[in-house]
Design an enzyme around this catalytic site. Structure first.
Site, PDB file in Angstrom:
ATOM      1  N   GLN A  72       6.892 -16.153  -0.934  1.00  0.00           N
ATOM      2  CA  GLN A  72       6.570 -17.126  -1.862  1.00  0.00           C
ATOM      3  C   GLN A  72       8.202 -17.808  -2.126  1.00  0.00           C
ATOM      4  O   GLN A  72       8.749 -17.083  -2.502  1.00  0.00           O
ATOM      5  CB  GLN A  72       6.065 -16.911  -3.045  1.00  0.00           C
ATOM      6  CG  GLN A  72       6.278 -17.519  -4.445  1.00  0.00           C
ATOM      7  CD  GLN A  72       5.739 -18.964  -4.440  1.00  0.00           C
ATOM      8  OE1 GLN A  72       4.664 -19.074  -4.056  1.00  0.00           O
ATOM      9  NE2 GLN A  72       6.294 -19.780  -5.131  1.00  0.00           N
ATOM     10  N   THR A  73       8.212 -19.314  -2.152  1.00  0.00           N
ATOM     11  CA  THR A  73       9.077 -19.824  -2.582  1.00  0.00           C
ATOM     12  C   THR A  73       8.926 -21.219  -3.156  1.00  0.00           C
ATOM     13  O   THR A  73       8.025 -22.048  -2.872  1.00  0.00           O
ATOM     14  CB  THR A  73      10.113 -19.853  -1.493  1.00  0.00           C
ATOM     15  OG1 THR A  73      11.683 -20.585  -1.867  1.00  0.00           O
ATOM     16  CG2 THR A  73       9.979 -20.787  -0.164  1.00  0.00           C
ATOM     17  N   ARG A  74       9.855 -21.525  -4.036  1.00  0.00           N
ATOM     18  CA  ARG A  74       9.676 -22.972  -4.628  1.00  0.00           C
ATOM     19  C   ARG A  74      11.206 -23.776  -4.630  1.00  0.00           C
ATOM     20  O   ARG A  74      11.351 -24.595  -5.352  1.00  0.00           O
ATOM     21  CB  ARG A  74       9.121 -23.099  -6.005  1.00  0.00           C
ATOM     22  CG  ARG A  74       9.993 -22.240  -6.983  1.00  0.00           C
ATOM     23  CD  ARG A  74       9.495 -22.726  -8.275  1.00  0.00           C
ATOM     24  NE  ARG A  74      10.276 -22.353  -9.409  1.00  0.00           N
ATOM     25  CZ  ARG A  74      10.608 -21.194 -10.124  1.00  0.00           C
ATOM     26  NH1 ARG A  74       9.984 -19.977  -9.523  1.00  0.00           N
ATOM     27  NH2 ARG A  74      11.728 -21.211 -11.028  1.00  0.00           N
ATOM     28  N   HIS A  78      17.968 -15.239   0.327  1.00  0.00           N
ATOM     29  CA  HIS A  78      16.486 -15.243   0.521  1.00  0.00           C
ATOM     30  C   HIS A  78      16.279 -15.250   2.183  1.00  0.00           C
ATOM     31  O   HIS A  78      15.298 -14.474   2.420  1.00  0.00           O
ATOM     32  CB  HIS A  78      15.690 -16.505  -0.252  1.00  0.00           C
ATOM     33  CG  HIS A  78      15.618 -16.344  -1.589  1.00  0.00           C
ATOM     34  ND1 HIS A  78      15.908 -17.338  -2.428  1.00  0.00           N
ATOM     35  CD2 HIS A  78      15.250 -15.224  -2.226  1.00  0.00           C
ATOM     36  CE1 HIS A  78      15.744 -16.860  -3.556  1.00  0.00           C
ATOM     37  NE2 HIS A  78      15.623 -15.257  -3.669  1.00  0.00           N
ATOM     38  N   GLY A  99      11.081 -10.568  -5.460  1.00  0.00           N
ATOM     39  CA  GLY A  99      12.358 -10.737  -5.770  1.00  0.00           C
ATOM     40  C   GLY A  99      12.437 -10.479  -7.163  1.00  0.00           C
ATOM     41  O   GLY A  99      11.557 -10.129  -8.055  1.00  0.00           O
ATOM     42  N   ARG A 100      13.786 -10.476  -7.871  1.00  0.00           N
ATOM     43  CA  ARG A 100      14.161 -10.440  -9.146  1.00  0.00           C
ATOM     44  C   ARG A 100      13.551 -11.559  -9.830  1.00  0.00           C
ATOM     45  O   ARG A 100      13.629 -12.541  -9.244  1.00  0.00           O
ATOM     46  CB  ARG A 100      15.535 -10.021  -9.507  1.00  0.00           C
ATOM     47  CG  ARG A 100      15.960  -8.575  -8.626  1.00  0.00           C
ATOM     48  CD  ARG A 100      17.225  -8.323  -9.286  1.00  0.00           C
ATOM     49  NE  ARG A 100      18.184  -8.937 -10.147  1.00  0.00           N
ATOM     50  CZ  ARG A 100      19.224  -8.389 -10.607  1.00  0.00           C
ATOM     51  NH1 ARG A 100      19.602  -7.221 -10.518  1.00  0.00           N
ATOM     52  NH2 ARG A 100      20.156  -9.211 -11.028  1.00  0.00           N
ATOM     53  N   ASP A 101      12.976 -11.372 -11.252  1.00  0.00           N
ATOM     54  CA  ASP A 101      12.479 -12.427 -11.842  1.00  0.00           C
ATOM     55  C   ASP A 101      11.453 -13.491 -11.077  1.00  0.00           C
ATOM     56  O   ASP A 101      11.646 -14.784 -11.321  1.00  0.00           O
ATOM     57  CB  ASP A 101      13.742 -13.517 -12.417  1.00  0.00           C
ATOM     58  CG  ASP A 101      13.250 -14.258 -13.448  1.00  0.00           C
ATOM     59  OD1 ASP A 101      12.144 -14.045 -14.408  1.00  0.00           O
ATOM     60  OD2 ASP A 101      14.053 -15.209 -13.880  1.00  0.00           O
ATOM     61  N   HIS A 102      10.877 -13.153 -10.295  1.00  0.00           N
ATOM     62  CA  HIS A 102       9.679 -13.719  -9.579  1.00  0.00           C
ATOM     63  C   HIS A 102       8.968 -14.614 -10.309  1.00  0.00           C
ATOM     64  O   HIS A 102       8.328 -14.234 -11.432  1.00  0.00           O
ATOM     65  CB  HIS A 102       8.939 -12.890  -8.673  1.00  0.00           C
ATOM     66  CG  HIS A 102       7.922 -13.597  -7.756  1.00  0.00           C
ATOM     67  ND1 HIS A 102       7.875 -13.663  -6.321  1.00  0.00           N
ATOM     68  CD2 HIS A 102       6.778 -14.035  -7.892  1.00  0.00           C
ATOM     69  CE1 HIS A 102       6.888 -14.439  -5.939  1.00  0.00           C
ATOM     70  NE2 HIS A 102       6.134 -14.745  -6.837  1.00  0.00           N
ATOM     71  N   ALA A 103       8.756 -15.953  -9.817  1.00  0.00           N
ATOM     72  CA  ALA A 103       7.997 -16.909 -10.674  1.00  0.00           C
ATOM     73  C   ALA A 103       8.486 -17.049 -12.026  1.00  0.00           C
ATOM     74  O   ALA A 103       7.803 -17.468 -13.116  1.00  0.00           O
ATOM     75  CB  ALA A 103       6.591 -16.681 -10.683  1.00  0.00           C
ATOM     76  N   HIS A 107      18.432 -20.476   0.727  1.00  0.00           N
ATOM     77  CA  HIS A 107      19.749 -19.997   1.057  1.00  0.00           C
ATOM     78  C   HIS A 107      20.060 -18.628   1.751  1.00  0.00           C
ATOM     79  O   HIS A 107      19.061 -17.752   1.892  1.00  0.00           O
ATOM     80  CB  HIS A 107      20.650 -20.168  -0.079  1.00  0.00           C
ATOM     81  CG  HIS A 107      20.568 -21.405  -0.885  1.00  0.00           C
ATOM     82  ND1 HIS A 107      20.808 -22.477  -0.099  1.00  0.00           N
ATOM     83  CD2 HIS A 107      20.093 -21.851  -2.161  1.00  0.00           C
ATOM     84  CE1 HIS A 107      20.757 -23.564  -1.027  1.00  0.00           C
ATOM     85  NE2 HIS A 107      20.172 -23.148  -2.230  1.00  0.00           N
TER      86      HIS A 107
END
Ligand SMILES: [Zn+2]
Length: 378
Positions: free
Chosen positions: A188-190, A197, A282-286, A194
């Site tokens: 998932q990405t918004r 990721h 990842g860390r702090d997702h969403a 880089h």
């Protein structure tokens, strides 16, 4: 799709991929119209195509209460966030037509019930804050006063913002099956991708058959990088640096909630419906601001027994280029100090791009930087 090939993929959440697409009823124009917000329209689209399986419509009170209180549907299947339709008043008929702001009709909802909800309680339980400055909480606070529940039938699909990236769960599943993938990791990405990721997705890909890069293309907050710019970044990155026979890029039509931990669970469940057996967290997702602890979105997975979600979360630390290791690494795998790591804050990166400066190649691929610099010039 033959059952032989699709049988190898993970089962949809609840066992069956929902399909709520159907015929346009002859009397639809005469029904009372309910106008949906952009978040509600995105949810409608995902109910229609089964991305929100097993949901077949907007949640009723029992389901809503169960999800808000215990992150489960009434039959105890995990489910992390409400999927509701807010209205001002009770409709008069037993069916309503669902429209966008222009009055275009997309679906019919069979009215099951209208119920009241407590916005602050929903915010506190789902977002862990009642602060109206939180972008997801602000959306809840701006909603209408009641929730209207019922099963939907979508007779007209919304025009996707990126038609070439629009794939329903049945379509991504068919592609995975065709390529012979059984174990597929979803990302998932918004944000533009880089090096950090890129590294996570490739480390994950090393252990499975295929990678689904699944950028969210629904609503994001105003200061996030615009979707069309991100999509161009993804294209350039994939062309240059990914094995195209092992990667699929496809759009995730959801609106961003910024609900951190609960949204991580919700994102994982949706990707399971798209056919992913694994999901990168990842860390702090969403997350947004400092509303959530660094590891909250990973720790929340421990609240479920592994077999309950079925999809396997793959937890990652922050990664970076380490000059001593001479490679990408993370705090988990690199013993060196901060002085050896190529680190740029988000603010610093934005400043560089706005000034037309290309960030170091250890931080971002030059092709990606080029797209971003061009976007900042406009
Ligand atoms: Zn190192």
């Amino acid at each position: 799709m033959s059952p032989e090939t699709t049988g190898k993929l993970i089962k949809p959440h609840g066992g069956v991929l929902v399909d709520r697409c159907g015929e346009r009823p002859a009397d639809v124009e005469s029904l009372e119209h309910v106008t949906l917000s952009s978040k509600e329209l995105a949810d409608l689209e995902m109910i229609a195509n089964g991305a929100l399986s097993p949901l077949e419509g907007f949640m009723g009170r029992e389901t809503y209460e169960s999800v808000v209180e215990s992150m489960r549907l009434p039959d105890s299947l995990p489910w992390a966030l409400p999927v509701c339709l807010s209205v001002d008043t009770a409709p008069s008929g037993d069916r309503v037509a669902l429209a966008d702001e222009s009055g275009r009709l997309f679906a019919v909802l069979e009215v099951e019930e209208l119920f009241d909800y407590d916005k602050e309680r929903e915010a506190e339980r789902c977002f862990r804050t009642t602060d109206a400055a939180h972008p997801g909480v602000a959306v809840v606070y701006a909603q209408r006063a009641h929730y209207l529940a019922g099963r939907v039938t979508v007779f007209e699909r919304q025009a996707p913002p990126f038609p070439e990236l629009a794939r329903d769960p049945a379509e991504t599943r068919a592609i995975f099956a065709e390529r012979g993938w059984k174990r597929v990791v979803g990302f998932q990405t918004r944000n533009p991708i880089h090096r950090a990721h890129e590294y996570l997705t490739k480390v994950a890909l090393e252990t499975v058959d295929g990678l689904l890069i699944h950028p969210l293309v629904g609503d994001t907050k105003a200061d996030d990088v615009p979707t069309e710019v991100r999509v161009e970044c993804y294209r350039r990155l994939l062309e240059g640096y990914y094995p195209l026979d092992r990667v699929l890029i496809s759009a995730f039509p959801a609106a961003m909630r910024y609900a951190g931990p609960r949204e991580a669970i919700w994102h994982a469940i949706c990707r399971k419906n798209y056919g992913c057996s694994h999901f990168i967290v990842g860390r702090d997702h969403a997350g947004v601001g400092d509303y959530y602890g660094t590891y909250d979105a990973q720790l929340i997975f421990d609240e479920f027994a592994p077999h309950e979600l079925d999809i396997e979360p793959m937890m990652f630390e922050h990664s970076f280029w380490c000059t001593k290791c001479g490679s990408m690494a993370s705090t988990k795998s690199c013993p060196h100090g901060a002085e050896d790591r190529v680190f740029l804050s988000g603010t610093k990166v934005r400043e560089m791009l706005a000034a037309g400066d290309v960030p170091p190649v250890e931080f971002t691929r030059p092709e990606v930087a080029e797209v971003l610099i061009e976007a900042y010039r406009r």
